[in-house]
Design an enzyme around this catalytic site. Structure first.
Site, short mmCIF file in Angstrom:
data_model
loop_
_atom_site.label_atom_id
_atom_site.label_comp_id
_atom_site.label_asym_id
_atom_site.label_seq_id
_atom_site.Cartn_x
_atom_site.Cartn_y
_atom_site.Cartn_z
N GLY A 168 0.83 -1.20 0.00
CA GLY A 168 0.00 0.00 0.00
C GLY A 168 0.86 1.24 0.00
N GLY A 169 1.95 1.17 0.74
CA GLY A 169 2.89 2.28 0.80
C GLY A 169 4.20 1.80 1.37
N GLU A 178 7.52 3.62 3.40
CA GLU A 178 7.82 4.87 4.09
C GLU A 178 9.21 5.41 3.79
OE1 GLU A 178 8.87 1.41 6.94
OE2 GLU A 178 7.30 1.87 5.47
N HIS A 226 -0.45 6.34 7.92
CA HIS A 226 0.47 5.28 8.37
C HIS A 226 1.89 5.56 7.88
CE1 HIS A 226 1.57 1.18 9.61
NE2 HIS A 226 2.36 1.21 8.54
N GLU A 227 2.03 5.85 6.60
CA GLU A 227 3.37 6.10 6.06
C GLU A 227 3.98 7.36 6.66
OE1 GLU A 227 4.29 3.54 4.62
OE2 GLU A 227 2.29 2.75 4.30
N HIS A 256 5.43 6.78 10.12
CA HIS A 256 6.75 6.14 10.11
C HIS A 256 7.88 7.17 10.25
CE1 HIS A 256 6.53 1.84 9.49
NE2 HIS A 256 5.57 1.97 8.59
N GLU A 263 6.42 -1.45 13.07
CA GLU A 263 5.04 -1.39 12.58
C GLU A 263 3.99 -1.31 13.68
OE1 GLU A 263 4.32 -0.63 9.78
OE2 GLU A 263 5.89 -1.30 8.41
N ASP A 267 10.34 -12.10 4.32
CA ASP A 267 9.16 -11.94 3.48
C ASP A 267 8.13 -13.04 3.75
OD1 ASP A 267 10.05 -9.64 2.18
OD2 ASP A 267 11.17 -10.79 0.70
N TYR A 278 2.06 -5.58 13.08
CA TYR A 278 1.31 -4.33 12.96
C TYR A 278 0.22 -4.25 14.04
CZ TYR A 278 3.12 -3.77 8.13
OH TYR A 278 3.90 -3.62 7.02
#
Length: 591
Positions: free
Chosen positions: A258-259, A261, A285-286, A289, A308, A365, A373
Protein backbone atom coordinates in the site's frame (compact mmCIF):
# COMPACT_ATOMS: atom_id res chain seq x y z
CA UNK A 1 33.05 -12.66 14.87
CA UNK A 2 29.73 -11.28 16.12
CA UNK A 3 26.90 -11.10 13.60
CA UNK A 4 24.37 -8.40 14.50
CA UNK A 5 21.46 -9.71 12.42
CA UNK A 6 20.35 -13.23 11.42
CA UNK A 7 19.64 -11.87 7.94
CA UNK A 8 22.98 -10.19 7.30
CA UNK A 9 26.66 -11.04 7.15
CA UNK A 10 27.43 -7.71 8.87
CA UNK A 11 29.84 -8.19 11.76
CA UNK A 12 30.20 -5.62 14.54
CA UNK A 13 33.86 -6.62 15.03
CA UNK A 14 34.63 -5.33 11.53
CA UNK A 15 34.62 -1.89 9.94
CA UNK A 16 31.26 -0.13 9.90
CA UNK A 17 30.05 1.89 6.92
CA UNK A 18 28.87 5.37 7.87
CA UNK A 19 28.34 6.87 4.40
CA UNK A 20 27.67 5.66 0.85
CA UNK A 21 28.56 7.41 -2.39
CA UNK A 22 26.63 5.82 -5.21
CA UNK A 23 26.98 6.22 -8.98
CA UNK A 24 24.16 4.32 -10.65
CA UNK A 25 23.58 4.07 -14.41
CA UNK A 26 20.15 2.68 -15.27
CA UNK A 27 20.09 0.52 -18.41
CA UNK A 28 16.57 -0.44 -19.48
CA UNK A 29 17.82 -2.47 -22.46
CA UNK A 30 19.65 -4.97 -20.25
CA UNK A 31 17.50 -4.39 -17.15
CA UNK A 32 20.62 -3.80 -15.11
CA UNK A 33 22.10 -1.03 -13.04
CA UNK A 34 25.80 -0.43 -13.60
CA UNK A 35 27.04 0.71 -10.23
CA UNK A 36 29.96 2.19 -8.41
CA UNK A 37 29.57 2.18 -4.64
CA UNK A 38 32.01 3.90 -2.31
CA UNK A 39 31.74 2.70 1.30
CA UNK A 40 33.15 5.27 3.72
CA UNK A 41 34.06 3.84 7.12
CA UNK A 42 33.47 5.33 10.53
CA UNK A 43 37.21 4.99 11.22
CA UNK A 44 40.28 3.57 9.43
CA UNK A 45 40.02 -0.19 9.13
CA UNK A 46 41.95 -3.30 8.23
CA UNK A 47 41.31 -7.00 7.87
CA UNK A 48 38.19 -8.77 6.65
CA UNK A 49 34.98 -6.92 5.88
CA UNK A 50 31.88 -8.98 5.09
CA UNK A 51 29.21 -7.40 2.87
CA UNK A 52 25.78 -8.57 1.77
CA UNK A 53 25.15 -9.13 -1.93
CA UNK A 54 22.52 -11.03 -3.87
CA UNK A 55 22.73 -11.45 -7.63
CA UNK A 56 25.42 -8.76 -7.93
CA UNK A 57 28.42 -9.20 -10.21
CA UNK A 58 31.48 -7.57 -8.65
CA UNK A 59 34.10 -6.58 -11.21
CA UNK A 60 36.67 -4.70 -9.10
CA UNK A 61 37.35 -3.31 -5.62
CA UNK A 62 39.85 -0.55 -4.90
CA UNK A 63 40.92 1.19 -1.72
CA UNK A 64 41.16 4.81 -0.67
CA UNK A 65 44.62 5.14 -2.25
CA UNK A 66 43.50 3.57 -5.53
CA UNK A 67 45.09 0.26 -4.61
CA UNK A 68 43.47 -3.06 -5.47
CA UNK A 69 41.54 -4.66 -2.62
CA UNK A 70 41.36 -8.43 -2.72
CA UNK A 71 37.96 -10.03 -2.29
CA UNK A 72 36.30 -13.40 -2.32
CA UNK A 73 32.74 -14.68 -2.50
CA UNK A 74 31.20 -17.58 -0.62
CA UNK A 75 28.52 -20.09 -1.65
CA UNK A 76 25.13 -18.47 -2.08
CA UNK A 77 22.55 -18.83 0.66
CA UNK A 78 18.97 -18.87 -0.72
CA UNK A 79 17.82 -16.27 1.83
CA UNK A 80 20.90 -14.20 2.61
CA UNK A 81 22.50 -14.23 -0.81
CA UNK A 82 26.28 -14.23 -1.24
CA UNK A 83 28.77 -13.15 1.39
CA UNK A 84 31.33 -10.81 -0.19
CA UNK A 85 34.51 -10.66 1.90
CA UNK A 86 36.92 -7.79 1.32
CA UNK A 87 40.48 -7.96 2.65
CA UNK A 88 41.20 -4.40 3.75
CA UNK A 89 44.81 -3.18 3.96
CA UNK A 90 45.73 -1.35 7.15
CA UNK A 91 44.42 2.20 7.37
CA UNK A 92 41.67 1.83 4.77
CA UNK A 93 39.16 4.67 5.08
CA UNK A 94 36.94 3.79 2.13
CA UNK A 95 36.56 1.27 -0.69
CA UNK A 96 35.13 1.54 -4.20
CA UNK A 97 33.22 -1.42 -5.59
CA UNK A 98 32.36 -1.67 -9.29
CA UNK A 99 29.47 -3.98 -10.04
CA UNK A 100 26.21 -4.54 -11.85
CA UNK A 101 22.85 -5.86 -10.76
CA UNK A 102 20.97 -8.88 -12.08
CA UNK A 103 17.98 -8.45 -14.44
CA UNK A 104 15.89 -10.50 -12.00
CA UNK A 105 16.94 -8.66 -8.82
CA UNK A 106 13.99 -8.92 -6.44
CA UNK A 107 14.71 -5.42 -5.14
CA UNK A 108 14.04 -3.93 -8.60
CA UNK A 109 11.03 -4.10 -10.87
CA UNK A 110 11.49 -3.18 -14.50
CA UNK A 111 8.31 -2.23 -16.34
CA UNK A 112 7.88 -2.14 -20.10
CA UNK A 113 6.13 0.94 -21.54
CA UNK A 114 2.81 -0.90 -21.92
CA UNK A 115 2.81 -1.56 -18.17
CA UNK A 116 2.77 2.17 -17.42
CA UNK A 117 -0.02 4.72 -17.62
CA UNK A 118 1.62 6.70 -20.42
CA UNK A 119 2.54 3.59 -22.52
CA UNK A 120 5.51 5.47 -24.02
CA UNK A 121 8.46 4.93 -21.69
CA UNK A 122 9.76 2.18 -19.40
CA UNK A 123 9.71 2.46 -15.63
CA UNK A 124 11.85 1.18 -12.75
CA UNK A 125 11.22 1.14 -9.03
CA UNK A 126 12.95 -0.43 -6.05
CA UNK A 127 11.68 -2.15 -2.93
CA UNK A 128 14.48 -2.75 -0.42
CA UNK A 129 12.53 -3.81 2.65
CA UNK A 130 13.14 -6.21 4.24
CA UNK A 131 16.58 -7.39 3.00
CA UNK A 132 16.67 -6.48 -0.68
CA UNK A 133 19.07 -3.51 -0.70
CA UNK A 134 21.78 -6.13 -1.23
CA UNK A 135 20.31 -6.85 -4.69
CA UNK A 136 21.00 -3.21 -5.66
CA UNK A 137 24.14 -2.20 -3.71
CA UNK A 138 26.87 -4.25 -1.98
CA UNK A 139 26.48 -3.15 1.63
CA UNK A 140 26.04 -4.09 5.27
CA UNK A 141 22.35 -4.73 4.71
CA UNK A 142 21.04 -4.58 8.25
CA UNK A 143 18.90 -1.95 9.94
CA UNK A 144 21.33 -2.07 12.86
CA UNK A 145 23.92 -0.13 10.84
CA UNK A 146 22.64 3.21 9.54
CA UNK A 147 24.26 5.24 6.78
CA UNK A 148 23.99 8.62 5.10
CA UNK A 149 24.36 8.70 1.34
CA UNK A 150 25.04 10.70 -1.80
CA UNK A 151 23.86 9.35 -5.13
CA UNK A 152 24.29 10.24 -8.79
CA UNK A 153 21.77 8.43 -10.98
CA UNK A 154 22.11 8.49 -14.76
CA UNK A 155 18.99 7.67 -16.76
CA UNK A 156 17.92 7.95 -20.41
CA UNK A 157 16.45 11.30 -21.40
CA UNK A 158 13.66 12.34 -21.04
CA UNK A 159 13.12 10.18 -17.94
CA UNK A 160 13.46 11.43 -14.36
CA UNK A 161 14.79 9.81 -11.21
CA UNK A 162 13.64 10.25 -7.62
CA UNK A 163 15.13 8.79 -4.45
CA UNK A 164 14.62 8.62 -0.71
CA UNK A 165 16.86 11.66 -0.40
CA UNK A 166 16.93 15.35 -1.13
CA UNK A 167 17.52 16.36 -4.77
CA UNK A 168 20.72 18.33 -5.18
CA UNK A 169 21.02 18.99 -8.90
CA UNK A 170 20.67 17.65 -12.43
CA UNK A 171 23.32 17.28 -15.12
CA UNK A 172 22.16 17.07 -18.74
CA UNK A 173 24.20 14.73 -20.94
CA UNK A 174 24.07 13.46 -24.49
CA UNK A 175 20.87 11.44 -24.45
CA UNK A 176 21.04 11.11 -20.66
CA UNK A 177 20.21 12.99 -17.51
CA UNK A 178 22.06 12.56 -14.22
CA UNK A 179 20.17 13.31 -11.01
CA UNK A 180 22.04 14.10 -7.79
CA UNK A 181 20.72 13.30 -4.32
CA UNK A 182 21.85 13.69 -0.71
CA UNK A 183 20.50 12.03 2.41
CA UNK A 184 22.14 13.73 5.41
CA UNK A 185 20.17 11.80 8.04
CA UNK A 186 21.40 8.25 8.75
CA UNK A 187 19.00 5.58 7.54
CA UNK A 188 18.92 1.77 7.49
CA UNK A 189 19.65 0.35 4.06
CA UNK A 190 16.08 -0.94 3.67
CA UNK A 191 15.06 2.71 3.25
CA UNK A 192 17.22 3.19 0.17
CA UNK A 193 14.75 3.81 -2.66
CA UNK A 194 14.91 4.67 -6.34
CA UNK A 195 12.32 5.15 -9.07
CA UNK A 196 12.86 6.12 -12.70
CA UNK A 197 10.21 6.95 -15.26
CA UNK A 198 8.30 9.66 -17.04
CA UNK A 199 7.45 11.67 -13.93
CA UNK A 200 5.89 15.00 -13.11
CA UNK A 201 5.30 16.67 -9.76
CA UNK A 202 2.82 19.02 -8.14
CA UNK A 203 3.49 21.04 -4.98
CA UNK A 204 0.97 20.47 -2.19
CA UNK A 205 2.59 22.75 0.39
CA UNK A 206 6.01 24.37 0.91
CA UNK A 207 7.38 21.03 2.17
CA UNK A 208 5.17 18.44 0.43
CA UNK A 209 4.97 17.38 -3.19
CA UNK A 210 3.42 14.51 -5.12
CA UNK A 211 5.08 12.77 -8.07
CA UNK A 212 3.42 10.50 -10.62
CA UNK A 213 3.20 9.76 -14.30
CA UNK A 214 1.72 12.68 -16.30
CA UNK A 215 -1.59 10.86 -16.78
CA UNK A 216 -1.95 10.42 -13.01
CA UNK A 217 -0.33 13.45 -11.40
CA UNK A 218 -3.34 15.79 -11.36
CA UNK A 219 -5.57 13.10 -9.90
CA UNK A 220 -2.92 12.37 -7.25
CA UNK A 221 -2.50 16.06 -6.42
CA UNK A 222 -6.25 16.41 -5.87
CA UNK A 223 -6.44 13.23 -3.79
CA UNK A 224 -3.58 14.23 -1.46
CA UNK A 225 -4.21 17.99 -1.33
CA UNK A 226 -4.72 17.91 2.45
CA UNK A 227 -1.41 16.27 3.36
CA UNK A 228 -0.02 19.38 5.09
CA UNK A 229 -2.84 19.30 7.63
CA UNK A 230 -1.95 15.71 8.38
CA UNK A 231 1.74 16.57 8.87
CA UNK A 232 0.81 19.41 11.25
CA UNK A 233 -1.46 17.09 13.28
CA UNK A 234 1.34 14.51 13.50
CA UNK A 235 3.85 17.13 14.64
CA UNK A 236 1.41 18.15 17.36
CA UNK A 237 1.43 14.58 18.63
CA UNK A 238 5.03 13.47 18.08
CA UNK A 239 7.18 16.57 17.73
CA UNK A 240 8.87 18.33 14.78
CA UNK A 241 9.18 16.54 11.46
CA UNK A 242 12.89 15.75 11.14
CA UNK A 243 13.19 14.89 7.44
CA UNK A 244 12.86 18.37 5.85
CA UNK A 245 10.39 17.38 3.11
CA UNK A 246 7.49 14.95 2.81
CA UNK A 247 7.19 14.04 -0.84
CA UNK A 248 5.18 11.15 -2.26
CA UNK A 249 5.44 9.07 -5.42
CA UNK A 250 2.40 7.29 -6.83
CA UNK A 251 3.75 4.17 -8.51
CA UNK A 252 2.33 1.93 -11.24
CA UNK A 253 -0.22 -0.72 -10.11
CA UNK A 254 2.33 -3.54 -9.76
CA UNK A 255 3.77 -1.98 -6.58
CA UNK A 256 3.31 -4.80 -4.02
CA UNK A 257 2.48 -2.70 -0.95
CA UNK A 258 0.00 0.00 0.00
CA UNK A 259 2.89 2.28 0.80
CA UNK A 260 6.57 2.26 1.68
CA UNK A 261 7.82 4.87 4.09
CA UNK A 262 11.02 5.79 2.25
CA UNK A 263 12.12 9.05 3.92
CA UNK A 264 11.55 12.19 1.87
CA UNK A 265 9.85 10.10 -0.83
CA UNK A 266 7.03 7.84 0.35
CA UNK A 267 6.09 5.28 -2.30
CA UNK A 268 2.33 4.75 -2.70
CA UNK A 269 0.06 2.37 -4.58
CA UNK A 270 -2.26 3.95 -7.16
CA UNK A 271 -5.12 2.01 -5.56
CA UNK A 272 -5.26 4.89 -3.05
CA UNK A 273 -6.57 7.15 -5.82
CA UNK A 274 -10.22 6.36 -5.13
CA UNK A 275 -11.45 9.60 -6.65
CA UNK A 276 -13.23 10.69 -3.47
CA UNK A 277 -10.30 10.99 -0.98
CA UNK A 278 -11.75 8.03 0.93
CA UNK A 279 -8.35 6.29 1.18
CA UNK A 280 -6.15 9.30 1.93
CA UNK A 281 -5.98 8.27 5.58
CA UNK A 282 -3.77 5.35 4.52
CA UNK A 283 -1.04 7.97 4.09
CA UNK A 284 -1.28 8.61 7.84
CA UNK A 285 0.47 5.28 8.37
CA UNK A 286 3.37 6.10 6.06
CA UNK A 287 3.65 9.60 7.54
CA UNK A 288 3.68 8.18 11.08
CA UNK A 289 6.75 6.14 10.11
CA UNK A 290 8.65 9.44 9.99
CA UNK A 291 8.72 9.19 13.77
CA UNK A 292 7.94 5.58 14.74
CA UNK A 293 9.88 3.61 12.16
CA UNK A 294 12.33 5.89 10.40
CA UNK A 295 13.44 8.09 13.29
CA UNK A 296 13.56 5.05 15.59
CA UNK A 297 13.26 1.63 14.02
CA UNK A 298 13.83 -2.06 14.65
CA UNK A 299 17.39 -3.37 14.58
CA UNK A 300 16.45 -6.58 12.73
CA UNK A 301 13.36 -8.30 11.34
CA UNK A 302 13.03 -10.16 14.65
CA UNK A 303 11.97 -6.88 16.27
CA UNK A 304 9.68 -5.70 13.46
CA UNK A 305 6.82 -4.90 15.86
CA UNK A 306 8.85 -1.96 17.19
CA UNK A 307 8.53 -0.45 13.74
CA UNK A 308 5.04 -1.39 12.58
CA UNK A 309 3.26 -1.82 15.90
CA UNK A 310 4.21 1.67 17.03
CA UNK A 311 3.35 3.04 13.60
CA UNK A 312 -0.16 1.56 13.54
CA UNK A 313 -0.70 3.04 17.00
CA UNK A 314 0.64 6.42 15.83
CA UNK A 315 -1.46 6.27 12.64
CA UNK A 316 -4.63 5.87 14.69
CA UNK A 317 -3.65 8.69 17.01
CA UNK A 318 -3.33 10.91 13.91
CA UNK A 319 -6.74 9.77 12.64
CA UNK A 320 -8.25 10.46 16.04
CA UNK A 321 -6.76 13.98 16.01
CA UNK A 322 -8.21 14.64 12.53
CA UNK A 323 -11.52 12.76 12.57
CA UNK A 324 -12.30 12.02 16.21
CA UNK A 325 -12.35 9.00 18.50
CA UNK A 326 -15.07 7.17 16.56
CA UNK A 327 -12.94 7.06 13.41
CA UNK A 328 -9.99 5.64 15.35
CA UNK A 329 -12.21 2.97 16.92
CA UNK A 330 -13.43 1.87 13.50
CA UNK A 331 -9.80 1.71 12.39
CA UNK A 332 -9.00 -0.64 15.27
CA UNK A 333 -11.96 -2.83 14.33
CA UNK A 334 -10.86 -3.04 10.68
CA UNK A 335 -7.37 -3.94 11.85
CA UNK A 336 -8.77 -6.68 14.08
CA UNK A 337 -10.03 -8.50 10.98
CA UNK A 338 -6.56 -8.41 9.42
CA UNK A 339 -5.02 -9.66 12.66
CA UNK A 340 -7.42 -12.59 12.91
CA UNK A 341 -6.78 -13.57 9.30
CA UNK A 342 -3.01 -13.56 9.86
CA UNK A 343 -3.29 -15.71 12.98
CA UNK A 344 -5.52 -18.14 11.08
CA UNK A 345 -3.04 -18.28 8.18
CA UNK A 346 -0.06 -19.17 10.37
CA UNK A 347 -1.99 -21.09 13.03
CA UNK A 348 -2.79 -19.92 16.55
CA UNK A 349 0.24 -21.76 17.99
CA UNK A 350 2.71 -20.61 15.35
CA UNK A 351 5.86 -18.87 16.64
CA UNK A 352 5.27 -16.33 13.85
CA UNK A 353 2.32 -15.00 15.86
CA UNK A 354 4.71 -13.89 18.62
CA UNK A 355 5.94 -10.30 18.65
CA UNK A 356 9.55 -11.09 19.52
CA UNK A 357 10.31 -13.55 16.75
CA UNK A 358 13.34 -15.75 16.07
CA UNK A 359 13.85 -15.85 12.33
CA UNK A 360 17.19 -17.51 11.71
CA UNK A 361 16.75 -19.56 8.55
CA UNK A 362 13.39 -17.90 7.76
CA UNK A 363 12.97 -15.36 4.99
CA UNK A 364 11.49 -12.15 6.47
CA UNK A 365 9.16 -11.94 3.48
CA UNK A 366 7.69 -15.33 4.44
CA UNK A 367 7.14 -14.11 8.01
CA UNK A 368 5.43 -10.90 6.87
CA UNK A 369 1.86 -10.45 8.15
CA UNK A 370 -0.45 -8.12 10.06
CA UNK A 371 0.70 -9.55 13.40
CA UNK A 372 3.59 -7.14 14.15
CA UNK A 373 1.31 -4.33 12.96
CA UNK A 374 -1.91 -5.07 14.81
CA UNK A 375 -0.78 -7.20 17.74
CA UNK A 376 2.14 -4.82 18.25
CA UNK A 377 -0.17 -1.79 18.17
CA UNK A 378 -2.44 -3.38 20.76
CA UNK A 379 0.52 -3.84 23.10
CA UNK A 380 1.33 -0.14 22.67
CA UNK A 381 -2.28 0.79 23.47
CA UNK A 382 -2.18 -1.43 26.54
CA UNK A 383 0.96 0.32 27.76
CA UNK A 384 -0.65 3.70 27.05
CA UNK A 385 -3.83 2.83 28.94
CA UNK A 386 -1.88 1.40 31.87
CA UNK A 387 0.14 4.55 32.56
CA UNK A 388 -2.33 7.09 31.14
CA UNK A 389 -2.10 9.06 27.92
CA UNK A 390 -0.24 12.04 29.37
CA UNK A 391 2.47 9.89 30.96
CA UNK A 392 2.72 7.75 27.83
CA UNK A 393 3.10 10.75 25.54
CA UNK A 394 5.84 12.12 27.77
CA UNK A 395 7.58 8.74 27.72
CA UNK A 396 7.30 8.54 23.95
CA UNK A 397 8.90 11.97 23.56
CA UNK A 398 11.81 10.82 25.75
CA UNK A 399 12.04 7.55 23.82
CA UNK A 400 12.27 9.18 20.41
CA UNK A 401 14.74 11.77 21.65
CA UNK A 402 16.95 9.14 23.30
CA UNK A 403 17.00 6.74 20.32
CA UNK A 404 16.78 9.36 17.56
CA UNK A 405 18.22 7.99 14.28
CA UNK A 406 18.95 4.63 15.88
CA UNK A 407 17.74 1.07 15.26
CA UNK A 408 17.05 -0.87 18.44
CA UNK A 409 15.98 -4.26 19.79
CA UNK A 410 12.94 -5.25 21.83
CA UNK A 411 15.21 -5.74 24.82
CA UNK A 412 16.62 -2.22 24.50
CA UNK A 413 13.13 -0.78 24.32
CA UNK A 414 11.95 -2.55 27.46
CA UNK A 415 15.11 -1.63 29.36
CA UNK A 416 14.34 2.02 28.56
CA UNK A 417 10.69 1.55 29.53
CA UNK A 418 11.73 0.06 32.88
CA UNK A 419 14.06 2.98 33.49
CA UNK A 420 11.41 5.62 32.75
CA UNK A 421 8.21 3.83 33.86
CA UNK A 422 9.28 1.15 36.33
CA UNK A 423 7.03 -1.88 36.63
CA UNK A 424 4.88 -1.07 33.58
CA UNK A 425 6.01 -4.07 31.54
CA UNK A 426 5.18 -6.40 34.41
CA UNK A 427 1.74 -4.82 34.88
CA UNK A 428 0.76 -5.62 31.28
CA UNK A 429 2.46 -9.05 31.30
CA UNK A 430 4.65 -7.96 28.41
CA UNK A 431 6.43 -11.32 28.35
CA UNK A 432 3.22 -13.01 27.23
CA UNK A 433 2.78 -10.48 24.42
CA UNK A 434 6.34 -10.90 23.25
CA UNK A 435 7.04 -14.59 23.71
CA UNK A 436 3.68 -16.38 23.50
CA UNK A 437 1.69 -17.13 20.36
CA UNK A 438 -1.67 -15.58 19.61
CA UNK A 439 -3.37 -12.64 21.31
CA UNK A 440 -3.16 -12.43 25.13
CA UNK A 441 -6.33 -12.32 27.22
CA UNK A 442 -5.65 -8.74 28.34
CA UNK A 443 -5.72 -7.34 24.80
CA UNK A 444 -7.40 -3.92 24.67
CA UNK A 445 -11.03 -3.80 23.60
CA UNK A 446 -12.33 -1.01 21.36
CA UNK A 447 -16.03 -0.20 21.55
CA UNK A 448 -18.46 2.31 20.15
CA UNK A 449 -22.19 2.34 19.48
CA UNK A 450 -21.60 2.68 15.76
CA UNK A 451 -19.25 -0.31 15.70
CA UNK A 452 -21.63 -2.51 17.65
CA UNK A 453 -24.58 -1.54 15.45
CA UNK A 454 -22.66 -2.29 12.24
CA UNK A 455 -21.40 -5.67 13.38
CA UNK A 456 -24.80 -6.70 14.77
CA UNK A 457 -26.51 -5.80 11.51
CA UNK A 458 -23.95 -7.76 9.44
CA UNK A 459 -24.08 -10.77 11.74
CA UNK A 460 -27.86 -10.80 11.38
CA UNK A 461 -27.65 -11.34 7.62
CA UNK A 462 -28.46 -15.04 7.77
CA UNK A 463 -31.59 -14.21 9.79
CA UNK A 464 -32.73 -11.77 7.13
CA UNK A 465 -31.45 -8.51 8.59
CA UNK A 466 -30.65 -5.94 5.89
CA UNK A 467 -29.63 -2.28 6.06
CA UNK A 468 -32.12 0.23 4.71
CA UNK A 469 -31.30 2.45 1.75
CA UNK A 470 -31.13 5.38 4.15
CA UNK A 471 -28.59 3.58 6.34
CA UNK A 472 -26.43 2.63 3.38
CA UNK A 473 -26.49 6.20 2.05
CA UNK A 474 -25.39 7.54 5.44
CA UNK A 475 -22.37 5.25 5.92
CA UNK A 476 -18.85 6.43 5.23
CA UNK A 477 -16.37 4.05 3.53
CA UNK A 478 -14.97 2.74 6.84
CA UNK A 479 -18.46 1.91 8.07
CA UNK A 480 -19.32 0.17 4.81
CA UNK A 481 -16.07 -1.82 4.97
CA UNK A 482 -16.77 -2.95 8.52
CA UNK A 483 -20.22 -4.09 7.51
CA UNK A 484 -18.85 -6.07 4.57
CA UNK A 485 -16.11 -7.63 6.70
CA UNK A 486 -18.67 -9.11 9.07
CA UNK A 487 -20.92 -10.61 6.41
CA UNK A 488 -20.83 -14.37 5.74
CA UNK A 489 -18.05 -15.34 3.36
CA UNK A 490 -20.43 -17.37 1.20
CA UNK A 491 -23.72 -15.95 -0.07
CA UNK A 492 -26.30 -17.15 -2.54
CA UNK A 493 -26.31 -15.72 -6.06
CA UNK A 494 -29.45 -13.76 -5.21
CA UNK A 495 -27.88 -12.29 -2.08
CA UNK A 496 -24.69 -11.38 -3.99
CA UNK A 497 -26.75 -9.56 -6.61
CA UNK A 498 -28.75 -7.71 -3.96
CA UNK A 499 -25.63 -6.74 -2.04
CA UNK A 500 -23.88 -5.42 -5.13
CA UNK A 501 -26.95 -3.47 -6.18
CA UNK A 502 -27.54 -1.95 -2.74
CA UNK A 503 -23.97 -0.63 -2.38
CA UNK A 504 -22.88 -0.27 -6.02
CA UNK A 505 -19.84 -2.33 -5.08
CA UNK A 506 -18.61 -3.45 -8.49
CA UNK A 507 -18.27 0.18 -9.56
CA UNK A 508 -16.33 1.37 -6.51
CA UNK A 509 -13.07 3.26 -7.02
CA UNK A 510 -12.24 2.50 -3.37
CA UNK A 511 -10.26 -0.75 -3.61
CA UNK A 512 -10.76 -1.60 0.06
CA UNK A 513 -14.50 -1.89 -0.59
CA UNK A 514 -14.15 -3.36 -4.06
CA UNK A 515 -11.78 -6.14 -3.02
CA UNK A 516 -13.79 -6.98 0.10
CA UNK A 517 -16.86 -7.38 -2.11
CA UNK A 518 -15.01 -9.39 -4.76
CA UNK A 519 -13.62 -11.69 -2.07
CA UNK A 520 -17.18 -12.49 -0.99
CA UNK A 521 -18.27 -12.90 -4.61
CA UNK A 522 -15.32 -15.15 -5.50
CA UNK A 523 -15.85 -17.34 -2.44
CA UNK A 524 -19.54 -17.57 -3.35
CA UNK A 525 -18.79 -18.69 -6.95
CA UNK A 526 -20.80 -15.69 -8.16
CA UNK A 527 -20.16 -15.70 -11.89
CA UNK A 528 -21.37 -12.15 -12.69
CA UNK A 529 -18.39 -10.83 -10.67
CA UNK A 530 -15.77 -12.96 -12.42
CA UNK A 531 -15.03 -10.27 -15.01
CA UNK A 532 -14.31 -7.69 -12.31
CA UNK A 533 -12.20 -10.22 -10.38
CA UNK A 534 -10.13 -10.83 -13.50
CA UNK A 535 -9.79 -7.10 -14.13
CA UNK A 536 -8.52 -6.36 -10.61
CA UNK A 537 -6.12 -9.31 -10.46
CA UNK A 538 -4.76 -8.49 -13.90
CA UNK A 539 -4.18 -4.81 -13.11
CA UNK A 540 -3.25 -4.62 -9.42
CA UNK A 541 -0.20 -6.23 -7.81
CA UNK A 542 -0.77 -5.14 -4.21
CA UNK A 543 -0.26 -8.19 -1.99
CA UNK A 544 -2.96 -7.09 0.44
CA UNK A 545 -5.52 -7.60 -2.33
CA UNK A 546 -4.00 -10.56 -4.14
CA UNK A 547 -3.88 -12.87 -1.12
CA UNK A 548 -7.59 -12.72 -0.14
CA UNK A 549 -8.85 -12.72 -3.72
CA UNK A 550 -6.82 -15.71 -4.83
CA UNK A 551 -7.61 -17.35 -1.51
CA UNK A 552 -11.35 -16.92 -2.05
CA UNK A 553 -11.06 -18.31 -5.57
CA UNK A 554 -9.91 -21.58 -4.03
CA UNK A 555 -13.48 -22.34 -2.85
CA UNK A 556 -14.69 -24.35 -5.87
CA UNK A 557 -13.23 -26.28 -8.78
CA UNK A 558 -14.52 -23.68 -11.23
CA UNK A 559 -13.03 -20.71 -9.38
CA UNK A 560 -9.73 -22.54 -8.84
CA UNK A 561 -9.46 -22.99 -12.59
CA UNK A 562 -10.21 -19.28 -13.03
CA UNK A 563 -7.50 -18.36 -10.51
CA UNK A 564 -4.86 -20.46 -12.24
CA UNK A 565 -5.81 -19.01 -15.62
CA UNK A 566 -5.61 -15.42 -14.33
CA UNK A 567 -2.31 -16.00 -12.55
CA UNK A 568 -0.72 -17.58 -15.62
CA UNK A 569 -1.56 -14.46 -17.62
CA UNK A 570 -0.95 -11.82 -14.92
CA UNK A 571 2.10 -13.15 -13.05
CA UNK A 572 4.69 -11.66 -15.45
CA UNK A 573 3.36 -8.20 -14.52
CA UNK A 574 3.50 -8.85 -10.75
CA UNK A 575 6.43 -7.89 -8.55
CA UNK A 576 8.52 -10.88 -7.47
CA UNK A 577 7.21 -10.60 -3.91
CA UNK A 578 3.63 -10.70 -5.16
CA UNK A 579 4.31 -13.73 -7.35
CA UNK A 580 5.64 -15.58 -4.32
CA UNK A 581 2.55 -14.76 -2.28
CA UNK A 582 0.13 -15.91 -4.96
CA UNK A 583 2.12 -19.05 -5.74
CA UNK A 584 1.92 -19.92 -2.04
CA UNK A 585 -1.85 -19.48 -2.07
CA UNK A 586 -2.30 -21.61 -5.19
CA UNK A 587 -0.13 -24.38 -3.73
CA UNK A 588 -2.70 -24.82 -0.96
CA UNK A 589 -5.55 -25.44 -3.40
CA UNK A 590 -6.88 -29.02 -3.47
CA UNK A 591 -5.25 -31.05 -6.24
Amino acid sequence: MALVDPHSYADDAQARTKHLRLHLAVDFATKRIEGRAVLVFAEPASGPLDLDTKGLTISAVTGSAGNEVLFETFPEDPILGTRLRLKLPAGTTEVLLRYHTSPDAIGLQWLDPEQTEGKKHPYLFSQCQAIHARTIVPCQDTARFRVTYHAEVTVPAPLSAVMSAGPSGTIEGKGTRTFLFDMPQPIPTYLLALAVGELESRDLSPRARVWAEPATVEKAAWEFAGIEEMIVKAEGLFGPYDWDRYDMLVLPPSFPYGGMENPRMTFLTPTLLAGDRSLVDVVAHELAHSWTGNLVTNATAEHFWLNEGFTVWAERRILEAIHGEEAATLGWAIGQKALEESVARFGADSPLTKLRTHLSGIDPDDAFSSIPYEKGARLVVLLERTVGRAAWDAFLADYMKHFRFQSITTEEFFAFLEEKLPGTAAKVNADAWLHEAGLPANAPVFRSEKLEALTALAEGWEKGARPTNEQVAGWNPSETLLYLQHLPRKLSAGDCAALDAAFGLSGKGNHELLVEWLTIAAGSDYEPAFGKVREVLSRVGRMKYLRPLYGALGATERTRALAREIFAAASPTYHGLSRRVVAGVLEKYPA
